[in-house]
Write a protein that holds these residues in place. Structure first.
Motif, mmCIF file in Angstrom:
data_model
loop_
_atom_site.group_PDB
_atom_site.id
_atom_site.type_symbol
_atom_site.label_atom_id
_atom_site.label_comp_id
_atom_site.label_asym_id
_atom_site.label_seq_id
_atom_site.Cartn_x
_atom_site.Cartn_y
_atom_site.Cartn_z
ATOM 1 N N VAL A 63 -4.416 67.614 56.415
ATOM 2 C CA VAL A 63 -5.790 67.204 56.708
ATOM 3 C C VAL A 63 -6.788 68.156 56.043
ATOM 4 C CG1 VAL A 63 -7.510 66.912 58.540
ATOM 5 C CG2 VAL A 63 -5.186 66.055 58.875
ATOM 6 N N THR A 107 -6.871 67.452 52.394
ATOM 7 C CA THR A 107 -7.594 66.201 52.126
ATOM 8 C C THR A 107 -9.107 66.416 52.208
ATOM 9 O OG1 THR A 107 -5.749 64.970 53.087
ATOM 10 C CG2 THR A 107 -7.813 63.782 52.794
ATOM 11 N N LEU A 121 -5.373 58.317 55.909
ATOM 12 C CA LEU A 121 -5.913 59.665 56.093
ATOM 13 C C LEU A 121 -7.221 59.843 55.331
ATOM 14 C CD1 LEU A 121 -5.523 62.435 57.347
ATOM 15 C CD2 LEU A 121 -4.206 63.109 55.333
ATOM 16 N N VAL A 148 -10.742 60.869 57.161
ATOM 17 C CA VAL A 148 -11.502 62.069 56.788
ATOM 18 C C VAL A 148 -12.885 61.681 56.271
ATOM 19 C CG1 VAL A 148 -11.602 63.991 55.152
ATOM 20 C CG2 VAL A 148 -9.469 63.478 56.329
#
Length: 443
Positions: free
Chosen positions: A222, A225, A396, A400
């Motif tokens: 995460v 990203t 994802l 985000v």
């Protein structure tokens, strides 16, 4: 921690912001309730054991589980996303649509109306295919022709209602409505995926240590990203001094923020659309399905991931090239009296910006390809399929991007009313805060 509670209390003090957040939560709640209403003529009990895997499992995640439940919102907003992409590509390839894009507000209204009409057509086709192929005959109460017709009408109405909810969230709520609906569907699958992975590990497949390692790995994915989404390359721009009356304007140095990943999530969406072709060919022509075609239909095979990664890299360059126009940026800079120090204005500036974009797009496309294939790598390493989707890919990136965009809008409301922002130092830079000069799709 004290600053966090202070910020939350400030959010609640602003009446407009408080109403917008409550409206957003209400509209998302309506969407989630509708995702559990099963189509008429379908047995919910017979659908309980019908799990979607592979690419269909990814579509089920975007729809918040509605796809596998045969809900009235089974198709979600994906037909609207497809229509938006088609209209945007038409605006690039056909002069008539290019003209509408340059007509300002009236042109945007025409394109928006066209997108709605195209959404209806795409939904009708997808609803018919869904009713005939994705719902098993033993789960139906109604005769096949009547079931197909009723399901087609209800699924189309459901998609249009979800599209209307998204527009209401954008108008009366906070953030981009369509993106928030997709994010709500993805997050809705997180608790079940997390629980199934926890039960699998505790049941003897690695234990609590393996589960903890997976959570730590997910945290770093995460963070990685976020760095890709927020990464920018700043090009300094100097503006000439102008004296109007007794006041001086210009003479300051600003920056052009070029995003490392200017294409966003679109290359993955385009690449996934291409990778659907082998699966479709295998379904329509079973006799023509060889070993290579079978491998391309399996998202955990190395052939699938290699071609998928190469397509993402190619589409990243393609999409960046058609959305970021260095020549237009150079002309706008020249009209406003701006120049890049050490670079001649005009064509030379355009070539310089184009060279910088090419340099930052290559690592950005490679990193995007890595993020896209992480879910399949996680599945190969033994992570549960439902939980592996959260290790990367479209889901994802959407999570985000949407979270950062929404937080940036909330911070804008706070700063306009002289409150502290969400962060102690610096400001959030959502997708709307860092722009390359071209509007993208709704995701």
């Amino acid at each position: 921690m004290k600053k966090l509670f202070t910020t939350l209390s400030n959010i609640w003090k602003i009446e407009d912001l408080r109403v917008r957040i409550l409206n957003t939560l209400l509209f998302l709640l309506i969407y989630r309730i509708g995702s559990f209403i099963v189509l008429p003529g379908v047995s919910p009990v017979a659908l309980q054991n019908q799990e979607k895997e592979g690419l269909l499992g990814l579509l089920n995640m975007f729809a918040g589980g509605s796809f596998s439940r045969a809900s009235i919102f089974a198709l979600g907003v994906m037909p609207y996303i497809s229509a938006s992409i088609v209209v945007q590509l038409l605006g690039i390839a056909i002069p008539y649509f290019q003209k509408m894009q340059k007509e300002g507000e009236s042109g945007r209204k025409k394109l928006s109306q066209l997108t709605r009409y195209l959404t209806v057509i795409i939904t009708l086709v997808q609803a018919t295919a869904y009713a005939r192929t994705q719902i098993e005959p033993d789960a139906r109460f109604m005769p096949d022709p009547w079931f197909t017709i009723s399901s087609m009408v209800i699924l189309t109405a459901g998609t249009l209602f979800v599209m209307w909810l998204g527009e209401k969230i954008t108008d009366k709520g906070i953030g981009n409505g369509i993106s928030l609906i997709i994010m709500a569907g993805i997050i809705a699958q997180l608790p079940s995926g997390l629980m199934s992975e926890f039960q699998s590990r505790i049941g003897g497949n690695g234990g609590i240590i393996a589960f903890t390692v997976e959570l730590i790995a997910l945290f770093f994915v995460v963070v990685f990203t976020i760095l890709i989404v927020q990464g920018v390359r700043k090009i300094p721009v100097q503006y000439a001094k102008k004296i109007v009356g007794n006041k001086q304007y210009g003479g300051v140095r600003q920056y052009i923020p070029l995003k490392v990943n200017a294409a966003g999530v679109m290359p993955i969406i385009f690449a996934q659309a291409i990778m659907f072709i082998p699966l479709s060919v295998g379904q329509f022509f079973p006799n023509a399905q060889g070993s290579f075609l079978t491998a391309l239909s399996n998202y955990t095979s190395w052939q699938y991931n290699l071609i998928f990664a190469l397509l993402i890299i190619a589409f990243t360059f393609f999409y960046t090239a058609i959305t970021v126009n260095p020549v237009q940026m150079s002309d706008d800079m020249k009209k406003n009296g701006g120049f890049i120090p050490g670079v001649k204005p005009g064509a030379t500036t355009g070539e310089y910006i184009d060279a910088v974009i090419s340099k930052i797009t290559l690592p950005g496309s490679v990193f995007l390809a890595i993020i896209a294939i992480l879910p399949s790598l996680a599945s190969i390493l033994g992570v549960n399929t439902n939980f592996a989707h959260f290790y990367g890919g479209t889901s994802l990136l959407i999570l985000v991007g949407v979270v950062l965009d929404t937080l940036q809008q909330i911070e804008s409301h706070l700063l306009m009313r002289h409150y502290d922002g969400l962060m102690k130092t610096g400001r959030l830079k959502g997708r709307t805060a860092v722009s390359s000069g071209a509007a993208g799709p709704v995701i």
